[in-house]
Design a protein around this motif. Structure first.
Motif, PDB file in Angstrom:
ATOM      1  N   MET A  43     -34.265 -11.988  50.642  1.00 54.18           N
ATOM      2  CA  MET A  43     -34.368 -12.412  49.260  1.00 54.18           C
ATOM      3  C   MET A  43     -34.759 -11.240  48.363  1.00 54.18           C
ATOM      4  O   MET A  43     -34.218 -11.083  47.294  1.00 54.18           O
ATOM      5  N   ARG A  44     -35.688 -10.420  48.817  1.00 53.08           N
ATOM      6  CA  ARG A  44     -36.160  -9.318  48.001  1.00 53.08           C
ATOM      7  C   ARG A  44     -35.052  -8.284  47.771  1.00 53.08           C
ATOM      8  O   ARG A  44     -34.934  -7.705  46.698  1.00 53.08           O
ATOM      9  N   ARG A  45     -34.218  -8.073  48.783  1.00 49.91           N
ATOM     10  CA  ARG A  45     -33.121  -7.098  48.653  1.00 49.91           C
ATOM     11  C   ARG A  45     -32.106  -7.570  47.614  1.00 49.91           C
ATOM     12  O   ARG A  45     -31.583  -6.772  46.842  1.00 49.91           O
ATOM     13  N   ASN A  46     -31.828  -8.866  47.557  1.00 56.87           N
ATOM     14  CA  ASN A  46     -30.888  -9.387  46.574  1.00 56.87           C
ATOM     15  C   ASN A  46     -31.418  -9.218  45.160  1.00 56.87           C
ATOM     16  O   ASN A  46     -30.672  -8.896  44.239  1.00 56.87           O
ATOM     17  N   ALA A  47     -32.711  -9.439  44.979  1.00 58.87           N
ATOM     18  CA  ALA A  47     -33.312  -9.281  43.660  1.00 58.87           C
ATOM     19  C   ALA A  47     -33.257  -7.819  43.225  1.00 58.87           C
ATOM     20  O   ALA A  47     -32.993  -7.519  42.061  1.00 58.87           O
ATOM     21  N   GLN A  48     -33.478  -6.904  44.155  1.00 56.35           N
ATOM     22  CA  GLN A  48     -33.420  -5.483  43.819  1.00 56.35           C
ATOM     23  C   GLN A  48     -31.999  -5.099  43.411  1.00 56.35           C
ATOM     24  O   GLN A  48     -31.799  -4.369  42.450  1.00 56.35           O
ATOM     25  N   GLY A  49     -31.015  -5.617  44.139  1.00 61.59           N
ATOM     26  CA  GLY A  49     -29.620  -5.333  43.798  1.00 61.59           C
ATOM     27  C   GLY A  49     -29.249  -5.882  42.433  1.00 61.59           C
ATOM     28  O   GLY A  49     -28.533  -5.231  41.657  1.00 61.59           O
ATOM     29  N   ALA A  50     -29.748  -7.058  42.122  1.00 61.77           N
ATOM     30  CA  ALA A  50     -29.455  -7.654  40.822  1.00 61.77           C
ATOM     31  C   ALA A  50     -30.096  -6.839  39.699  1.00 61.77           C
ATOM     32  O   ALA A  50     -29.476  -6.621  38.651  1.00 61.77           O
ATOM     33  N   LEU A  51     -31.316  -6.374  39.924  1.00 64.54           N
ATOM     34  CA  LEU A  51     -31.978  -5.549  38.910  1.00 64.54           C
ATOM     35  C   LEU A  51     -31.252  -4.223  38.712  1.00 64.54           C
ATOM     36  O   LEU A  51     -31.077  -3.768  37.579  1.00 64.54           O
ATOM     37  N   GLU A  52     -30.811  -3.610  39.797  1.00 65.93           N
ATOM     38  CA  GLU A  52     -30.063  -2.360  39.686  1.00 65.93           C
ATOM     39  C   GLU A  52     -28.775  -2.585  38.911  1.00 65.93           C
ATOM     40  O   GLU A  52     -28.393  -1.766  38.069  1.00 65.93           O
ATOM     41  N   TYR A  53     -28.106  -3.681  39.176  1.00 61.93           N
ATOM     42  CA  TYR A  53     -26.878  -4.018  38.460  1.00 61.93           C
ATOM     43  C   TYR A  53     -27.157  -4.195  36.967  1.00 61.93           C
ATOM     44  O   TYR A  53     -26.424  -3.685  36.125  1.00 61.93           O
TER      45      TYR A  53
END
Length: 55
Positions: free
Chosen positions: A1-11
């Protein structure tokens, strides 16, 4: 879950950076068009005055 949130923030940060660059480019283009329009108007006015003086 944390990795998906980081990817979304980077996007989102990349999207924000692209939007800032697009806005800066649009500002430069609009300033150029405005300056060109002013120069053309000045030239037209000068030619108009010369034509009126020659009448």
């Amino acid at each position: 879950m944390r990795r998906n949130a980081q990817g979304a923030l980077e996007y989102l940060f990349m999207l924000a950076a692209v939007l800032v660059l697009v806005l800066m480019a649009a500002r430069v283009v609009l300033n150029g068009v405005r300056n060109m329009n002013e120069a053309i108007n000045n030239y037209v006015e000068q030619v108009r005055q010369e034509i009126l003086e020659d009448l």
